[in-house]
Scaffold this motif. Structure first.
Motif, short mmCIF file in Angstrom:
data_model
loop_
_atom_site.label_atom_id
_atom_site.label_comp_id
_atom_site.label_asym_id
_atom_site.label_seq_id
_atom_site.Cartn_x
_atom_site.Cartn_y
_atom_site.Cartn_z
N ALA A 50 67.18 -90.71 -117.47
CA ALA A 50 67.26 -92.16 -117.28
C ALA A 50 66.37 -92.66 -116.16
O ALA A 50 65.75 -93.73 -116.27
CB ALA A 50 68.71 -92.57 -117.01
N GLU A 51 66.31 -91.90 -115.06
CA GLU A 51 65.63 -92.41 -113.86
C GLU A 51 64.16 -92.01 -113.76
O GLU A 51 63.38 -92.72 -113.12
CB GLU A 51 66.38 -91.90 -112.62
CG GLU A 51 67.81 -92.40 -112.54
CD GLU A 51 68.61 -91.72 -111.44
OE1 GLU A 51 67.99 -90.99 -110.61
OE2 GLU A 51 69.84 -91.90 -111.39
N VAL A 52 63.77 -90.90 -114.40
CA VAL A 52 62.40 -90.40 -114.27
C VAL A 52 61.61 -90.53 -115.56
O VAL A 52 60.50 -91.05 -115.58
CB VAL A 52 62.39 -88.93 -113.78
CG1 VAL A 52 60.96 -88.39 -113.69
CG2 VAL A 52 63.10 -88.82 -112.44
N LEU A 53 62.18 -90.05 -116.67
CA LEU A 53 61.43 -90.01 -117.92
C LEU A 53 61.40 -91.34 -118.67
O LEU A 53 60.36 -91.77 -119.14
CB LEU A 53 62.01 -88.91 -118.83
CG LEU A 53 62.03 -87.50 -118.25
CD1 LEU A 53 62.54 -86.51 -119.29
CD2 LEU A 53 60.65 -87.09 -117.76
N ALA A 54 62.56 -91.99 -118.77
CA ALA A 54 62.62 -93.24 -119.53
C ALA A 54 61.68 -94.33 -119.00
O ALA A 54 61.03 -95.04 -119.79
CB ALA A 54 64.05 -93.76 -119.59
N ALA A 79 52.43 -86.27 -114.75
CA ALA A 79 52.31 -85.03 -113.98
C ALA A 79 53.41 -84.93 -112.93
O ALA A 79 54.05 -83.88 -112.77
CB ALA A 79 50.93 -84.96 -113.31
N GLN A 80 53.66 -86.02 -112.23
CA GLN A 80 54.71 -86.01 -111.22
C GLN A 80 56.09 -85.78 -111.87
O GLN A 80 56.92 -85.03 -111.34
CB GLN A 80 54.72 -87.33 -110.45
CG GLN A 80 53.48 -87.57 -109.61
CD GLN A 80 52.31 -88.17 -110.41
OE1 GLN A 80 52.35 -88.24 -111.64
NE2 GLN A 80 51.30 -88.61 -109.67
N ALA A 81 56.31 -86.40 -113.02
CA ALA A 81 57.57 -86.20 -113.72
C ALA A 81 57.72 -84.76 -114.19
O ALA A 81 58.81 -84.16 -114.10
CB ALA A 81 57.67 -87.15 -114.92
N TYR A 82 56.62 -84.18 -114.67
CA TYR A 82 56.69 -82.79 -115.13
C TYR A 82 56.99 -81.84 -113.97
O TYR A 82 57.78 -80.90 -114.11
CB TYR A 82 55.40 -82.36 -115.83
CG TYR A 82 55.51 -80.95 -116.36
CD1 TYR A 82 56.13 -80.70 -117.57
CD2 TYR A 82 55.07 -79.86 -115.60
CE1 TYR A 82 56.31 -79.41 -118.04
CE2 TYR A 82 55.24 -78.56 -116.06
CZ TYR A 82 55.86 -78.34 -117.28
OH TYR A 82 56.03 -77.06 -117.72
N HIS A 83 56.38 -82.08 -112.82
CA HIS A 83 56.65 -81.22 -111.67
C HIS A 83 58.13 -81.30 -111.28
O HIS A 83 58.74 -80.28 -110.93
CB HIS A 83 55.77 -81.64 -110.49
CG HIS A 83 54.31 -81.43 -110.76
ND1 HIS A 83 53.32 -82.11 -110.08
CD2 HIS A 83 53.67 -80.62 -111.64
CE1 HIS A 83 52.14 -81.73 -110.54
NE2 HIS A 83 52.32 -80.84 -111.48
#
Length: 596
Positions: A50-54, A79-83
């Motif tokens: 909810a907070e990072v990917l969406a 990239a930041q979300a994947y890390h």
């Protein structure tokens, strides 16, 4: 545009009451699995989703991935979300502990896969492919390859891909032409692959490709295909990254949806040949790759569920907020939110009930996968594996077809605003559309179900499932509760229709294969609807028991309502499919190609 909130209450219900998470703790290796652990996993995954990917879903769709001189650049923020995703250990949730994974059940993994795809399907495709490649390498790779690559793949430091398709070889892998020439302890590959999801990117410092290719003396057809591991960057003796391998992304496809997921044309061996390492045995590559494909097909089926859920959430919130017209039968002159209108309620409940059926079906299958790998009893493992083998094509085909159908219904709930990109409803439909195609189209899944799975055991696994379904129907029919008895009668009739259609198909496979295969998609969809009915019937029994004990009455009354709606409004499709199946090819081969 609505935000994403994981449907944790229904996820918990499907996991604990239908998939029996508690029983998995008795399997070897799962001793530490507890309700508290599962709850912690679900809560933390829902926050990340909810907070990072969406929040990246819309921006990723608008900007997409792009190809630069040095390779593919992921959409802003990815990239930041994947890390963050990798640092949280999410890539290795169900991974082998021997290589750094957490070793948790596939059932828990399935719930997180749903969240990742609901919140951001384009992002979720990257770890999805890595999971499949990891399993193929774990099962078929040499000890050396596993030691050098699996810890990085399971930990998320490196991602992985599946390279099957070529310009002249779509689903017909017998036509694969990529070459692999032996050279000492490795091979040099040359050729081109297309439609490679996340084939290149800048989110990690290496990408591991699993590639189908032919050795010089390989026999023709699928018997001559081998599987190779081809890294973007070669490894030094100490495991550090070395030179760039002779593999590059040469272009990106321009697609209807999932714009933030780079779909690459990959070139191997433009110069001296891409160095690759044999996985498993020469000429057994297709069998090895199917380990990865089945893993991917299971998770793509969950994608269909996930996109339907996201489209439903968007449509539900819009229906609550959009004020338009008077409610039918109301004496009030004032306009009301459209959720008061009967047809809007029909559409929303059509979405909600089928999503719940899909979720239960997917989670129960995930638990069966756990049992097929972990049960201490050989016969129990074999039964679970037979069930998984039978239903993987159904999960993939039925759930993805419904994903498109329900995302389209979500657009319809919005009316004219659904056709406008700014509401976000369009994106869910565009993104969902690919899932019925990749990892084998619905037609390919249906041919596998009818031509292979049914034919291979004469329907034994299917009839065992039918017997289990009949037990549920009988329990409902014997109930003194009229609503439960009605659900049971309707479900029992659909199970009989499924058995009738199955017996017809088994006869047709020996007398008229074209007629059987011409009806195979209809049979797959029929089996999907009946499997959904099976889970909703089981859910109704649980909900009735919980209501009798006054446990969470609001949720369980709603569950009974969705079970009834599914049984009365959705499950009758099984009877229509039976009629179409019994008509066989129905003229499909009576006209010439020119008459189409």
């Amino acid at each position: 545009m609505s935000t994403y909130i994981a449907p944790l209450r229904d996820m918990r219900f499907a996991m604990t009451e239908l998939a029996d998470l508690g029983a998995l703790a008795s399997l070897p290796g799962f001793e530490e699995v507890s309700p508290e652990l599962a709850e912690a996993v679900l809560e933390e995954a829902s926050k990340l989703a909810a907070e990072v990917l969406a929040p990246l879903n819309r921006t990723g769709d608008e900007t997409g991935a792009r190809l630069a001189a040095d390779g593919v650049i992921a959409s802003d923020g990815f990239a930041q979300a994947y890390h963050q995703f990798a640092a949280g250990g999410w890539n290795g949730l169900s991974g082998d502990p021997a290589f750094g994974g957490q070793g948790l059940p596939e059932l828990l993994q399935a719930a997180t896969v749903e969240m990742w795809n609901s919140s951001n399907m384009a992002f979720a495709l990257c770890p999805l492919l890595t999971a499949g490649a990891t399993e193929a390498l774990r099962q078929h790779g040499s000890d050396e390859l596993k030691q050098r690559y699996l810890p990085k793949m399971i930990g998320g430091a490196w991602t992985a891909t599946m390279n099957l398709t070529e310009p002249q070889a779509g689903s017909d892998l017998a036509a694969v032409r990529t070459k692999a020439v032996p050279e000492g302890d490795h091979y040099r590959l040359s050729g081109q692959k297309i439609f490679i999801t996340w084939g290149d990117h800048d989110m990690t410092d290496n990408v591991v490709h699993l590639v189908l290719a032919r050795t010089p003396d390989a026999p023709e057809g699928v018997r001559g295909i081998s599987l190779f591991l081809v890294p973007k960057f070669l490894l030094n003796a100490d495991g550090s990254l070395g030179a760039h391998n002779d593999v590059h992304c040469v272009s990106l496809e321009h697609k209807l949806g999932i714009h933030a997921s780079p779909t690459c044309v990959m070139s191997f061996g433009d110069k001296d040949g891409a160095i690759g390492y044999l996985v498993g045995h020469e000429n057994k590559g297709l069998a090895h790759m199917f380990t990865m494909m089945n893993e991917a097909r299971q998770k793509v089926g969950i994608q269909g569920l996930a996109m339907a859920e996201r489209a439903y959430q968007q449509a539900r919130e819009y229906a609550k907020e959009r004020v338009q017209g008077r409610a039918a039968g109301s004496r009030s002159a004032g306009a009301v939110a459209i959720i008061h209108h009967p047809d809007v309620r029909r559409m929303l409940l059509t979405m909600k009930s089928q999503i719940e059926a899909m979720r239960a079906f997917a989670y129960v299958m995930a638990a069966d996968m756990d049992r097929s790998h972990r049960d201490a009893d050989d016969a129990a493992r074999a039964r679970a594996q037979a069930r998984v083998d039978l239903l993987i094509p159904v999960l993939k085909g039925w759930c993805t077809e419904l994903g498109v159908e329900l995302a389209s219904l979500g657009v319809q709930v919005h009316g004219g605003m659904g056709y406008i990109e700014e509401t976000g409803a369009c994106q869910f439909l565009r993104d969902a559309r690919i899932a019925t195609i990749y990892e084998g189209t619905t037609g390919i899944q249906a041919a596998d179900l009818v031509g292979r799975k049914l034919a291979s055991d004469g329907g034994a696994a299917l009839f065992e499932l039918v017997a289990q379904m009949r037990g549920v129907a009988l329990e409902l029919e014997r109930s003194t509760d009229a609503q439960l008895a009605s659900i049971g009668s309707a479900f029992a009739a659909s199970v009989q229709a499924l058995e009738d259609a199955t017996r017809w198909l088994l006869r047709a496979l020996t007398t008229d294969v074209d007629a059987a295969l011409a009806s195979s998609v209809e049979y797959l969809m029929m089996l999907g609807y009946v499997c959904g009915g099976w889970q909703m019937a089981r859910a109704a029994l649980v909900a009735a028991r919980k209501l009798a004990a006054d446990e969470d009455p609001e949720f369980h009354r709603t569950k009974l309502a969705t079970a009834r709606f599914y049984t009365e409004k959705i499950l009758p499709k099984a009877h229509a499919f039976k009629e179409t199946i019994l008509h066989g090819a129905s003229g499909a081969f009576d006209i010439s190609n020119e008459q189409f």
